[in-house]
Design an enzyme around this catalytic site. Structure first.
Site: not given
Ligand code: PGA
Length: 245
Positions: A8-10, A85, A160, A166, A203, A224-225
């Protein structure tokens, strides 16, 4: 079934050249790449092994300024759509009713929906209340989908916990597994299947991913990150083959 990773690149990266570079670095089977809307087409033309995902959808086409419909995403080659999300629930005020309409739109055109659920920080030290919160969230998000028996086969749930997203504070694998089992049993009420895939997100890094991926209850991870760092994400993708179950 093999484990699934969703990148998920956001709202990253800022330009197309970087998006292309990133897509080239993570083209692995069993991976879904979910870039921002403006990069969908370019990323799709690069991916050979991974599947294309979208981060959001609107429930209709037509006079809805700024909206992107499920039909439009499908025609672009999108296979998976993330719905609900917590960043959308929080920053865009998305209610369970909104999530429910989006889910129906995605399942209605035959794409896979990745429904994100999870409790906020207030529930962190109260596993019983967290279970209740997530159970209610799913019941509301899936409301009316009971009769869509075949279509629910296209549902993936991502657990999540909001406090883990994050923050560098991933959930414990034991708690995530417990929540995943709860989620499967609630979704089981809507479907003949009680083995709906449940991913963990929050995370996830190359250091902790294997602990989640090795659990029977967890079918993969929403990253994500760490998905924005090619070497880090590559390490995570290599763990797929090492995961037990
Ligand atoms: P994170 O994000 O891996 O950066 O915690 C996960 C997510 O929001 O899907």
């Amino acid at each position: 079934m093999g484990k699934l990773l969703i990148a998920n690149w956001k709202s990253n990266p800022e330009n197309l050249a970087e998006a292309r570079k990133l897509a080239k670095s993570i083209d692995v089977r069993q991976v879904v790449v979910a870039p921002p809307f403006p990069f969908l087409e370019a990323v799709n033309s690069i991916l050979e092994n991974a599947s294309l995902g979208a981060q959001d959808v609107f429930w209709s086409g037509g006079p809805y300024t700024g909206a992107v419909s499920a039909g439009q995403l499908k025609k672009l080659g999108v296979k998976y759509v993330i719905v609900g999300h917590s960043e959308r629930r929080y920053h865009f005020n998305e209610s369970d009713e909104t999530v429910n309409r989006k889910l129906k739109a995605v399942l209605g055109v035959g794409m896979k929906a990745v429904l994100c659920v999870g409790e906020g920080p207030a529930y962190r030290r109260n596993p019983k209340a967290a279970k209740k919160f997530v159970r209610n969230q799913i019941l509301k998000d899936l409301s009316g989908i009971k009769n869509w028996k075949l279509k629910i086969e296209n549902l993936v749930v991502a657990y999540e916990p909001v406090w883990a997203i994050g923050t560098g504070l991933a959930d414990s694998p034991e708690h995530a597994a417990e929540m995943a089992a709860e989620i499967k049993s609630v979704v089981g009420k809507f479907s003949s299947r009680d083995d709906i895939p449940v991913l963990y997100g929050g995370s996830v890094t190359s250091k902790n991913a294997l602990r989640f991926l090795s659990l029977l209850e967890i079918s993969g991870a929403l990253v994500g990150g760490a998905s924005l760092n090619p070497s880090e994400f590559r390490k995570i993708t290599r763990l797929i083959s090492r995961a037990k179950h």
